[in-house]
Motif scaffolding. Sequence first.
Motif, short mmCIF file in Angstrom:
data_model
loop_
_atom_site.label_atom_id
_atom_site.label_comp_id
_atom_site.label_asym_id
_atom_site.label_seq_id
_atom_site.Cartn_x
_atom_site.Cartn_y
_atom_site.Cartn_z
N LYS A 49 63.74 11.45 49.35
CA LYS A 49 63.42 10.84 48.39
C LYS A 49 64.26 11.39 47.05
N SER A 50 65.02 12.39 47.15
CA SER A 50 65.80 12.99 45.97
C SER A 50 67.20 12.38 46.02
N GLY A 51 67.62 11.93 47.30
CA GLY A 51 69.09 11.51 47.24
C GLY A 51 70.04 12.45 47.61
N VAL A 52 69.85 13.47 47.59
CA VAL A 52 70.91 14.62 47.42
C VAL A 52 71.72 14.83 48.91
N VAL A 53 70.92 14.18 50.03
CA VAL A 53 71.66 14.27 51.22
C VAL A 53 72.90 13.47 51.34
N LEU A 54 72.96 12.91 50.22
CA LEU A 54 74.32 11.97 50.20
C LEU A 54 75.34 12.60 49.33
N ASP A 55 75.16 13.66 48.57
CA ASP A 55 75.78 14.31 47.55
C ASP A 55 76.98 15.11 48.38
N ALA A 56 78.38 14.87 47.96
CA ALA A 56 79.19 15.54 48.57
C ALA A 56 79.46 17.22 48.51
N ASP A 57 78.65 17.50 47.35
CA ASP A 57 78.79 19.11 47.49
C ASP A 57 77.74 19.75 48.29
N THR A 58 76.66 18.92 48.85
CA THR A 58 75.75 19.57 49.68
C THR A 58 76.29 20.08 50.76
N SER A 59 76.39 21.35 51.09
CA SER A 59 76.96 21.93 52.33
C SER A 59 75.96 22.38 53.42
N LYS A 77 66.30 14.56 62.82
CA LYS A 77 66.86 13.40 63.30
C LYS A 77 67.23 12.52 62.27
N ARG A 78 66.15 12.44 61.22
CA ARG A 78 66.50 11.54 60.01
C ARG A 78 67.73 11.98 59.34
N LEU A 79 68.09 13.14 59.20
CA LEU A 79 69.38 13.89 58.57
C LEU A 79 70.35 13.36 59.33
N HIS A 80 70.41 13.57 60.81
CA HIS A 80 71.73 13.15 61.44
C HIS A 80 71.88 11.70 61.52
N ALA A 81 70.75 10.88 61.46
CA ALA A 81 71.09 9.59 61.24
C ALA A 81 71.54 9.26 60.08
N ILE A 82 71.66 9.93 58.90
CA ILE A 82 72.19 9.47 57.57
C ILE A 82 73.60 9.95 57.51
N THR A 83 73.74 11.28 58.07
CA THR A 83 75.19 11.88 58.03
C THR A 83 75.28 12.93 59.26
N ALA A 84 76.24 13.06 59.88
CA ALA A 84 76.44 13.90 60.84
C ALA A 84 77.26 15.38 60.31
N ASP A 85 77.67 15.05 58.92
CA ASP A 85 78.41 16.17 58.36
C ASP A 85 77.63 17.58 57.74
N LEU A 86 76.39 17.47 57.86
CA LEU A 86 75.41 18.29 57.19
C LEU A 86 75.36 19.52 58.04
N SER A 87 75.43 20.63 57.76
CA SER A 87 75.09 21.80 58.65
C SER A 87 73.35 22.31 58.25
N ILE A 88 72.66 22.58 59.43
CA ILE A 88 71.01 22.58 59.18
C ILE A 88 71.04 24.06 59.65
N ILE A 89 70.37 24.63 59.16
CA ILE A 89 69.75 25.97 59.45
C ILE A 89 68.28 25.83 59.60
N VAL A 90 67.34 26.23 60.56
CA VAL A 90 66.03 26.17 60.33
C VAL A 90 65.46 27.47 60.61
N LEU A 91 64.52 27.69 59.66
CA LEU A 91 63.78 29.15 59.46
C LEU A 91 62.50 28.72 60.18
N THR A 92 62.03 29.95 61.15
CA THR A 92 60.67 29.71 61.77
C THR A 92 59.93 31.09 61.63
N SER A 93 58.75 31.12 61.59
CA SER A 93 58.04 32.44 61.82
C SER A 93 57.47 32.68 62.92
N THR A 94 57.97 32.01 64.03
CA THR A 94 57.48 32.66 65.39
C THR A 94 58.90 32.63 66.36
#
Length: 157
Positions: A49-59, A77-94
Amino acid sequence: MLDDGIMGAQEYTVCLVDPDEAVHDALSTLLRPSGTQVRCFATAEDYLKSGVVLDADTSCVIAEASLPGMGCLAFLKRLHAITADLSIIVLTSTSDRDIAEQVLKAGALEVIEKPLLSDRILGRLFPTSCGCRASQPDEFFDATATAGCNHKIWKDN
């Protein structure tokens, strides 16, 4: 000057999507001294909702694997449908290998197990030349693939 990697040598923003305020505080405290702007969100829906996914400075987006609401896999899946240029790291407790494989197949660059260690986060965002060969889901838990890795971004074995 920072090494090339997710962040490069420019001003950048990391967006953290995690319902835990303690994680917000810890990562903000860790990353701000390097000049990183950290924007925190409790849910995937708040982030979208924030719209920052399209901000150029979001690395980079760092997201909890067990997100309330939309859930992490749907979020990736939603992020990759919007942009393929975004690096994503996932944190897990397991250390569940199935979860790691699922999020990596869904487009996450990295899975990092909590409790967070600063060298793991910093090592991934600002890598050094270490010769780490682990890059596939099957290598995530393979000590031979991560042997000699100076920035220790992989699960300790």
